[in-house]
Enzyme design. Structure first.
Site, mmCIF file in Angstrom:
data_model
loop_
_atom_site.group_PDB
_atom_site.id
_atom_site.type_symbol
_atom_site.label_atom_id
_atom_site.label_comp_id
_atom_site.label_asym_id
_atom_site.label_seq_id
_atom_site.Cartn_x
_atom_site.Cartn_y
_atom_site.Cartn_z
ATOM 1 N N TYR A 47 13.791 -8.671 -4.446
ATOM 2 C CA TYR A 47 13.424 -7.623 -3.484
ATOM 3 C C TYR A 47 12.454 -6.621 -4.101
ATOM 4 O O TYR A 47 12.718 -6.056 -5.155
ATOM 5 C CB TYR A 47 14.678 -6.877 -3.014
ATOM 6 C CG TYR A 47 14.371 -5.820 -1.987
ATOM 7 C CD1 TYR A 47 14.082 -6.178 -0.676
ATOM 8 C CD2 TYR A 47 14.345 -4.471 -2.315
ATOM 9 C CE1 TYR A 47 13.792 -5.230 0.278
ATOM 10 C CE2 TYR A 47 14.053 -3.509 -1.372
ATOM 11 C CZ TYR A 47 13.779 -3.890 -0.075
ATOM 12 O OH TYR A 47 13.489 -2.942 0.866
ATOM 13 N N LYS A 79 10.164 -4.219 1.896
ATOM 14 C CA LYS A 79 10.106 -5.103 3.062
ATOM 15 C C LYS A 79 8.652 -5.494 3.321
ATOM 16 O O LYS A 79 7.729 -4.887 2.800
ATOM 17 C CB LYS A 79 10.727 -4.356 4.257
ATOM 18 C CG LYS A 79 11.369 -5.248 5.301
ATOM 19 C CD LYS A 79 12.488 -6.077 4.761
ATOM 20 C CE LYS A 79 12.951 -7.134 5.746
ATOM 21 N NZ LYS A 79 13.737 -8.169 5.087
ATOM 22 N N ASP A 109 2.002 -0.693 0.614
ATOM 23 C CA ASP A 109 2.774 0.488 0.234
ATOM 24 C C ASP A 109 2.439 0.750 -1.221
ATOM 25 O O ASP A 109 2.752 -0.062 -2.094
ATOM 26 C CB ASP A 109 4.267 0.166 0.410
ATOM 27 C CG ASP A 109 5.181 1.286 -0.063
ATOM 28 O OD1 ASP A 109 4.683 2.238 -0.698
ATOM 29 O OD2 ASP A 109 6.393 1.192 0.206
HETATM 30 P P1 13P Z 1 9.564 -0.308 2.230
HETATM 31 O O1 13P Z 1 9.471 -1.813 2.218
HETATM 32 O O2 13P Z 1 8.933 0.268 3.460
HETATM 33 O O3 13P Z 1 9.029 0.261 0.975
HETATM 34 O O4 13P Z 1 11.099 0.084 2.340
HETATM 35 C C1 13P Z 1 11.951 -0.330 1.343
HETATM 36 C C2 13P Z 1 13.367 0.120 1.478
HETATM 37 O O5 13P Z 1 14.185 -0.357 0.722
HETATM 38 C C3 13P Z 1 13.773 1.082 2.489
HETATM 39 O O6 13P Z 1 15.143 1.402 2.405
HETATM 40 MG MG MG Z 2 8.256 1.808 0.107
HETATM 41 MG MG MG Z 3 6.922 0.148 4.024
#
Ligand code: 13P
Ligand code: MG
Ligand code: MG
Ligand code: 13P
Length: 380
Positions: free
Chosen positions: A230, A233, A11
């Site tokens: 964090y 994800k 990402d």
């Molecule tokens: P991603 O990991 O796809 O960037 O999503 C992060 C997120 O916090 C979505 O609410």
């Molecule tokens: Mg993202």
């Molecule tokens: Mg993502």
């Protein structure tokens, strides 16, 4: 011919929150591969799943090749530059380290690779999921490789009946790879025992016991183990060879009709059902539901056919409606119980801080009838 398939996904920025990369960002990454990968790659395919861009590459340099991994890293760095210029959200989100060193593993992007001697016909599936983590593939892969309720070949094909070897990684172990190999059908219950814990034990690869050929590989990176906090994800990718000594394509797809609950969705902190979606899917409801896309290919002398979108079929429209119902249902209970991930998995620092603060405000109530001195001690 010996061929390596490498998928590297990251990402590096998206439109409107964590929704979808821009067309310009994707074109930049694709153009970079085209120009810089000319001598290194035999073929490539660039796609997006939610806010992630995945590079599927074929080449003859084997797994963990530093030049291939660097090519992908540099393509993402070039893409990040465009993401910054366009003011995209989360520009460079998954590039967690400042510089490339040998291999993208441990640097942020997700990767998985298969190296094999091409069969005369070499069909395979490429899966990419967004708003979830690598354990999302545990149940589907278990069912398609080990359960005759989904894989009729385990009953109908003597080659498949010999079973499969699962390599499972303990992703909570952050110093080196801690793995175990278990065989089906004898160790089926042991495999299930581990795979029930999607956050800790993750299928890394599967091999056919008939012939020993590699069948499947999954990315196993957990971003919070790299960044310590964090940062998004883990959004995993997987490659699965099909037919012959492996499950048929339809047997690999069969478990995705369940729409099982996986970790992820909003702020990576909830459970939601995994929705099989069309290629280049976007994200919507409550930063979810978690999506998985699937592209079917044949590869011949390292060259890909066009991709076939395996979830673009009326059957999966019906599945998506059912999965939407499951998503709405669990959302009805908001933060309560299984709707939100347990404290150990909550990826945002905020709740951790809040719990520390609240902990200080807790008191142990004095036992009624206790002597005054003891009551005073308890209330301190
Ligand atoms: P991603 O990991 O796809 O960037 O999503 C992060 C997120 O916090 C979505 O609410
Ligand atoms: Mg993202
Ligand atoms: Mg993502
Ligand atoms: P074909 O006879 O069309 O090759 O199909 C065989 C098969 O495995 C279907 O699942």
């Amino acid at each position: 011919m010996r061929t390596t398939l490498t998928v590297i996904k990251a990402d590096i920025g998206s439109i409107g929150g964590h929704i979808k990369p821009s067309g310009k960002l994707r074109q930049t990454v694709e153009q970079f591969l085209k120009e810089r990968g000319k001598t290194l790659l035999t073929d490539w395919y660039v796609s997006s799943t939610g806010d992630d861009i995945a590079l599927l590459m074929s080449h003859c340099h084997g797994r963990d090749n530093a030049d291939i991994h660097k090519l992908a890293w540099d393509a993402f760095v070039a893409g990040t530059q465009v993401a910054k210029e366009q003011g995209l959200y989360g520009a460079g989100q998954d590039l967690l380290k400042d510089a490339f060193s040998g291999n993208v593993r441990g640097l942020g992007p997700a990767s998985c690779e298969l190296e094999f001697d091409e069969r005369p016909a070499e069909p395979f599936l490429f899966f990419a999921a967004d708003k979830t983590d690598p354990g999302a593939y545990n149940l589907p892969l278990y069912l398609s490789f080990a359960d005759p309720m989904h894989c009729a070949g385990l009953l109908l094909s003597p080659r498949l009946a010999k079973g499969f070897t699962f390599t499972i990684m303990d992703v909570s172990h952050t110093h080196g790879d801690r793995v175990i190999e278990l065989n089906t059908p004898e160790e089926l219950y042991d495999i299930a025992c581990l795979l029930r814990d999607n956050q800790r034990f993750v299928i890394e690869s599967v091999r056919a016991r008939a012939g020993g050929e590699i069948a499947a590989a999954v990315s196993t990176s957990r971003l919070h183990n790299i960044a310590g906090t964090y940062t998004g994800k883990d959004d995993p990718v997987a490659l699965v060879r099909t037919q012959g000594s492996f499950p048929a394509t339809g047997e690999v797809l069969s478990p995705y009709r369940i729409g099982h609950y996986v970790a992820g969705t909003m702020r990576g902190s909830h459970n939601g059902p995994l929705m099989p979606s069309r290629l280049n899917a976007t994200i919507s409801f409550f930063d979810g539901p978690p999506v998985v896309t699937g592209a079917a290919f044949c590869v011949h002398e390292g060259r890909f056919t066009e991709a076939v979108d395996v979830f673009d079929h009326p059957f999966w429209d019906w599945v998506r409606l059912k999965v939407s119902e499951k998503a709405a249902e669990i959302r009805r209970q908001g933060f309560s119980g299984p709707a939100m991930l347990p404290y150990s998995e909550l990826e945002y620092g905020g709740v951790v801080e809040k719990m520390k603060e609240l902990d200080r405000k807790f008191v142990v109530r004095p036992e009624s009838g206790a002597p005054a001195a003891k009551r005073a001690r308890a209330s301190r």
